[in-house]
Design an enzyme around this catalytic site. Structure first.
Site, PDB file in Angstrom:
ATOM      1  N   CYS A 122       0.826  -0.935   0.253  1.00 28.95           N
ATOM      2  CA  CYS A 122       0.151  -0.011   0.111  1.00 28.95           C
ATOM      3  C   CYS A 122       0.324   0.925  -0.298  1.00 28.95           C
ATOM      4  CB  CYS A 122      -0.922  -0.404   1.353  1.00 28.95           C
ATOM      5  SG  CYS A 122      -1.865   1.574   1.436  1.00 28.95           S
ATOM      6  N   CYS A 123       1.892   1.270   0.778  1.00 29.25           N
ATOM      7  CA  CYS A 123       2.754   2.432   1.174  1.00 29.25           C
ATOM      8  C   CYS A 123       3.754   2.511  -0.731  1.00 29.25           C
ATOM      9  CB  CYS A 123       3.311   2.177   2.230  1.00 29.25           C
ATOM     10  SG  CYS A 123       3.086   2.810   3.390  1.00 29.25           S
ATOM     11  N   CYS A 205      -1.370   8.195   7.156  1.00 29.75           N
ATOM     12  CA  CYS A 205      -2.584   7.774   7.430  1.00 29.75           C
ATOM     13  C   CYS A 205      -3.307   7.450   8.677  1.00 29.75           C
ATOM     14  CB  CYS A 205      -2.655   6.993   5.998  1.00 29.75           C
ATOM     15  SG  CYS A 205      -1.747   7.215   4.234  1.00 29.75           S
ATOM     16  N   CYS A 208      -3.123   3.650   9.337  1.00 30.94           N
ATOM     17  CA  CYS A 208      -2.336   2.696  10.064  1.00 30.94           C
ATOM     18  C   CYS A 208      -1.880   4.102  11.093  1.00 30.94           C
ATOM     19  CB  CYS A 208      -1.067   2.857   9.451  1.00 30.94           C
ATOM     20  SG  CYS A 208      -1.774   2.543   7.629  1.00 30.94           S
ATOM     21  N   CYS A 231       7.792   3.890   5.631  1.00 31.53           N
ATOM     22  CA  CYS A 231       6.726   4.056   4.803  1.00 31.53           C
ATOM     23  C   CYS A 231       7.803   3.072   3.450  1.00 31.53           C
ATOM     24  CB  CYS A 231       6.446   5.063   4.478  1.00 31.53           C
ATOM     25  SG  CYS A 231       7.198   6.343   3.868  1.00 31.53           S
TER      26      CYS A 231
HETATM   27 FE1  SF4 Z   1      -1.014   2.622   2.785  1.00 31.71          FE
HETATM   28 FE2  SF4 Z   1      -1.218   2.718   5.812  1.00 31.71          FE
HETATM   29 FE3  SF4 Z   1       1.388   3.588   3.785  1.00 31.71          FE
HETATM   30 FE4  SF4 Z   1      -0.591   5.335   3.795  1.00 31.71          FE
HETATM   31  S1  SF4 Z   1       0.667   4.492   5.638  1.00 31.71           S
HETATM   32  S2  SF4 Z   1       0.017   4.396   2.008  1.00 31.71           S
HETATM   33  S3  SF4 Z   1      -2.640   3.691   3.962  1.00 31.71           S
HETATM   34  S4  SF4 Z   1       0.076   1.229   4.511  1.00 31.71           S
END
Ligand code: SF4
Length: 235
Positions: A122-123, A205, A208, A231
């Protein structure tokens, strides 16, 4: 964004290593002065808008500087409030960079709440790739990394070569402590994310990020369910 061509990466690497040695004990203002003078419009600053310390500092030396913000689509409203305050009050151009996929499209392709199953993936999609793309327009970027934030940041150099992106990476406040940051905020009336007044020690975010207990490591609230500290944009 500067229309001029990017500089040769080998030249940038040599420049970064030399400046890193020469500026190790310089003040943050002097470090920014060097970067802004050397790279002009091809120098930017990144901000997550947890606070506006670095943006304020850089804009005081290089008014008009571009501020790259990774707009993941998953930020707290309080973070977007800091972005808006900065946009209104500081002499900068905020450039909000979005991922290739909206959150909805990511849900559709990878399943809902990817951050709960694979935060690295996701990151990568929501932060690392967008930053890589944005930095193509610059030769050097500044980040607010500090050595006292975590073990993984303890070796941060004030000027370094970002070998992955083949850019110069500048960390003007690498040697600052939290007390230095607090003093700068107080002295300059810097916008700070409201979440710090509500028990958050570090802000990312919303899926998280959790509050931390008194005395707990401020970054313990990030990706708390995973063995993950970064991240990926600073790895
Ligand atoms: Fe995704 Fe969490 Fe990374 Fe944001 S901090 S990009 S929601 S995994």
């Amino acid at each position: 964004m500067s229309p001029t061509n990017e500089r040769d990466p080998y030249e940038l690497r040599d420049l970064a290593l030399r400046a890193g040695r020469e500026l190790e004990n310089a003040t943050p203002h002097r470090i920014v002065e060097w970067a802004a003078g050397e790279f002009g419009e091809r120098f930017c600053v990144t901000s997550s808008f947890a606070d506006a310390v670095l943006v304020h500092l850089v804009s005081s030396v290089a008014p008009g500087v571009e501020v790259v913000f990774l707009d993941t689509g998953l930020h707290f409203d309080e973070t977007l409030d800091v972005r808006e305050t900065v946009r209104r009050t500081l002499p900068v151009t905020v450039r909000s960079v979005t991922p290739a996929r909206t959150v909805g499209r990511q849900d559709g392709e990878f399943g809902p709440r990817l951050w709960d199953r694979s935060p690295d993936e996701c990151c990568h999609m929501r932060k690392v790739e967008p930053l890589d793309n944005a930095l193509a327009d610059y030769d050097a970027w500044a980040a607010g990394l500090r050595r006292d934030e975590s073990k993984s940041r303890a070796g941060t150099r004030v000027v370094d070569f970002d070998a992955n992106r083949r850019k110069v990476k500048v960390a003007p406040i690498a040697s600052w402590t939290q007390s230095d940051v607090d003093a700068y905020i107080a002295a300059n009336d810097i916008p700070v994310n409201e979440l710090f007044n509500r028990g958050y020690g570090s802000v990312g975010c919303w899926p998280c990020t959790r509050r931390v207990a008194p005395g707990e490591d401020p970054r313990a609230g990030r990706w708390a369910m995973f063995d993950k500290e970064e991240c990926g944009i600073h790895l």
